[in-house]
Scaffold this motif. Sequence first.
Motif, PDB file in Angstrom:
ATOM      1  N   LEU B 111       0.778  -1.217   0.031  1.00 31.47           N
ATOM      2  CA  LEU B 111      -0.101   0.108   0.060  1.00 31.47           C
ATOM      3  C   LEU B 111       0.673   1.308  -0.097  1.00 31.47           C
ATOM      4  CD1 LEU B 111      -2.976  -0.790   2.518  1.00 31.47           C
ATOM      5  CD2 LEU B 111      -3.113  -0.314  -0.090  1.00 31.47           C
ATOM      6  N   GLU B 112       2.128   1.241   0.765  1.00 34.76           N
ATOM      7  CA  GLU B 112       2.913   2.240   0.982  1.00 34.76           C
ATOM      8  C   GLU B 112       3.725   2.822  -0.294  1.00 34.76           C
ATOM      9  OE1 GLU B 112       3.015   4.533   4.044  1.00 34.76           O
ATOM     10  OE2 GLU B 112       1.250   3.460   4.089  1.00 34.76           O
ATOM     11  N   THR B 113       4.155   1.449  -0.935  1.00 33.37           N
ATOM     12  CA  THR B 113       5.230   1.898  -1.687  1.00 33.37           C
ATOM     13  C   THR B 113       4.818   1.883  -3.248  1.00 33.37           C
ATOM     14  OG1 THR B 113       6.214  -0.156  -1.725  1.00 33.37           O
ATOM     15  CG2 THR B 113       7.143   1.300  -0.319  1.00 33.37           C
ATOM     16  N   VAL B 114       3.833   0.863  -3.615  1.00 34.70           N
ATOM     17  CA  VAL B 114       3.740   0.763  -4.957  1.00 34.70           C
ATOM     18  C   VAL B 114       2.976   2.055  -5.678  1.00 34.70           C
ATOM     19  CG1 VAL B 114       2.525  -0.700  -6.696  1.00 34.70           C
ATOM     20  CG2 VAL B 114       3.464  -1.678  -4.735  1.00 34.70           C
ATOM     21  N   ARG B 115       3.273   2.373  -6.572  1.00 35.43           N
ATOM     22  CA  ARG B 115       2.860   3.577  -7.243  1.00 35.43           C
ATOM     23  C   ARG B 115       1.798   3.167  -8.271  1.00 35.43           C
ATOM     24  NH1 ARG B 115       6.381   6.214 -10.955  1.00 35.43           N
ATOM     25  NH2 ARG B 115       4.570   7.591 -11.657  1.00 35.43           N
ATOM     26  N   LYS B 116       0.524   3.616  -7.822  1.00 36.11           N
ATOM     27  CA  LYS B 116      -0.467   2.931  -8.739  1.00 36.11           C
ATOM     28  C   LYS B 116      -0.488   3.366 -10.131  1.00 36.11           C
ATOM     29  CE  LYS B 116      -4.882   4.326  -7.564  1.00 36.11           C
ATOM     30  NZ  LYS B 116      -6.169   4.353  -7.196  1.00 36.11           N
ATOM     31  N   ASN B 117       0.135   4.305 -10.573  1.00 35.53           N
ATOM     32  CA  ASN B 117      -0.228   4.962 -11.831  1.00 35.53           C
ATOM     33  C   ASN B 117       1.093   4.546 -12.639  1.00 35.53           C
ATOM     34  OD1 ASN B 117      -2.536   6.304 -11.207  1.00 35.53           O
ATOM     35  ND2 ASN B 117      -1.354   8.117 -10.363  1.00 35.53           N
ATOM     36  N   SER B 118       1.909   3.730 -12.252  1.00 36.29           N
ATOM     37  CA  SER B 118       2.860   3.253 -13.603  1.00 36.29           C
ATOM     38  C   SER B 118       2.463   1.931 -13.873  1.00 36.29           C
ATOM     39  CB  SER B 118       4.044   3.541 -12.826  1.00 36.29           C
ATOM     40  OG  SER B 118       5.084   2.427 -12.729  1.00 36.29           O
ATOM     41  N   PRO B 119       2.745   1.632 -15.114  1.00 37.97           N
ATOM     42  CA  PRO B 119       2.608   0.061 -15.738  1.00 37.97           C
ATOM     43  C   PRO B 119       3.768  -0.890 -15.423  1.00 37.97           C
ATOM     44  CG  PRO B 119       3.120   1.710 -17.521  1.00 37.97           C
ATOM     45  CD  PRO B 119       3.101   2.465 -16.142  1.00 37.97           C
TER      46      PRO B 119
END
Lengths: 345, 355
Positions: B111-119
């Motif tokens: 939840l903290e580290t993964v950037r939602k907007n990148s593929p």
Amino acid sequence: MSIEDRISTVKEEIKQLKNEINLKKSNLSESSLRTLASDIPPLETSELVVRVHLTGHLGKVYGVHWAEDSNHIVSASQDGKVIVWDAQAQCKIHAIRLRSNWVMDCAFSPSMNLVACGGLDNLCTIYDLSQEEEGRINIYRELSSHTGYVSCCRFLDDQRIVTSSGDMSCILWDIESGSKITEFADHNGDVMSLDLKPGDTNTFASGACDATSKLWDLRSGTCEATFEGHQSDINSVQFFPDGNAFGTGSDDATCRLFDIRAGRELMEYTNDNILCGISSVAFSISGRLMFAGYDNFSVHVWDVLKGNDTAILEEHSNRVSCLGVSKDGMALVTGSWDKELKIWA
Amino acid sequence: MGKKQSKEKRKEYKRQTKKSKRIQKQFEKQKQKDDNEVKILLLGTGDSGKSTIVKQMQILYKGGFEKDEIEIYKNVIRTNIKSYIKTLIKACETLNIQIDQKNKVLAHDFLETVRKNSPEITEELRENLKTLWDDKALKEAYVRRDEFQLPDAAKFFLDQIDTIADKNFTPKEKDILFCRIPTVGVKEIHFEVNEHVWRLIDVGGQRSERRKWIHQFENVNMLIFIVAASEYNQILYEEQNTNRMQESLQVFKKYVNNEYFKKKDLVILLNKIDLFKEKIEKYPITKCFPEYSGKNNFEDTSKFIKKQYLSLVKRKKKRKINSHFTCSTNTDMTKKVIESVLNSVIKSDINRYFM
């Protein structure tokens, strides 16, 4: 008390305070515009007659705008075309095929080099008239950021344009880079119209479905003033020629005049026979007359000072959706859902 | 004015008039083309399947998707599987489902580290995604997915994490059909079937005041209203207290009785019928229709829902109303339904549209 209760109590308080303010304001005013103008002799004008019919559009006309030379006109229709007309020669100079048929407004840049249009595609598309290739004019820029339809667009100059949108905001764009310079977000309803203040490159007015019109500072992006009074969607906003006041047209069947320095409504233009909305308003060059296009196919000519109807122009066979007075004040153009444009003088 | 100047002026005038006449001729050609098009307006609330129908038209009648489109979908699919896992983790929190000790830290870090907007999907991320999707707690949250907002296609993609994360991944047609990209503005597609040109218009992307633009579509020939039959027990994304199907019924009522549309032919598509069949075995439709007293089988419940929509149509005479069950992600089924719709238009004297 629950949050809902607290909110409705505060809302009631606000309503009461507003009523008190309005009461105080009207007590302070010495007179009304209507009373002050009662001594002025009624206007003697010759009848406005249709001089030119511009036909060719195959769908409802949704937008019309004069060029600065008071001779060229740009019009947009849901047949997917934007046409540039020469009014005197009564012919078509350019016909631009749009990517999206669902257009809501169009505009000429002051230099007349650029033409813009916007609509349900949420984009404001700019075309460069000087770049014609084999009879076709290609897209110069597509300004994309609005999350709702683009209802109105006006050029400041060839580098900047302001748009209003169904996403409740307005945006000032840098055309060359295609990016947003400033965003104006304060309305609580779809923003339907905007107009740039004459003689002041830093202010513009907007009208929205929240029944308010607002004045904005272009540099800071802040709302400088909000004007209430209308009871329904405001569809059109236009500055009075000296820039100190502006007129509005609304679905509540009235047009109104708001004065900026007095900060309030000066006059309401309506009568009991009018039961439909107004789509567009424009002032004559002196400001004495205000033209309003109605959903019942007519155009009313209001005496701005005295508040009465001086004429009703009935030549269109469907709703009058847009109109404009030329810069030299010589002619009025009206656009309608009957697919035609008419020039009156 | 000198003779030379007036000659110049006459030349210019001649040129202008010639061009103007040429433009008018082009308009007339265009008019013929436009008049022969049957315009169909696709309506329905968000997530009902409108865009999927448009994609099916692309596959069936326009030869499929372009390379750059496929590239966009690839990136959206990759970005989406990360956001699905995030949604499931957050749901565990809201629904009070305890995540196993061994994955608790992983979930928290995710939840903290993964950037939602990148593929981007690295090796490590691929492993983490698989571990989390296998987690018992997330699986339990998935079963209760109607209590929060999780796109229908989540499982379809999460079951293919390895394929999607692979650097050579190219989405197939089925992947594109399932991939959700919210429509912006207006999406249109025109295609030729049975010697007629059809134009489908999806205006679902507009979240603004309908009354301000609905008149643009006064001249459409027909309306298709799509309902996600499986959403009878789901709540709106925009308003957590509103049942999705109730919202769909309200929107339907407003559109079909609107002054511009009240005489237009209408087709109602009860979509996501595959998901509906699965759901109806576990969840009764009394969630949405407390007055329903019939049996909980597919036959009776689907008929009931159809009736609910039809009863809202005020003017039934002088307009044709048809309804179909569809599964918009199934190309064959969609083809049958659409062609039946198009054929009914042709049979009912298509000339009626061109008067």
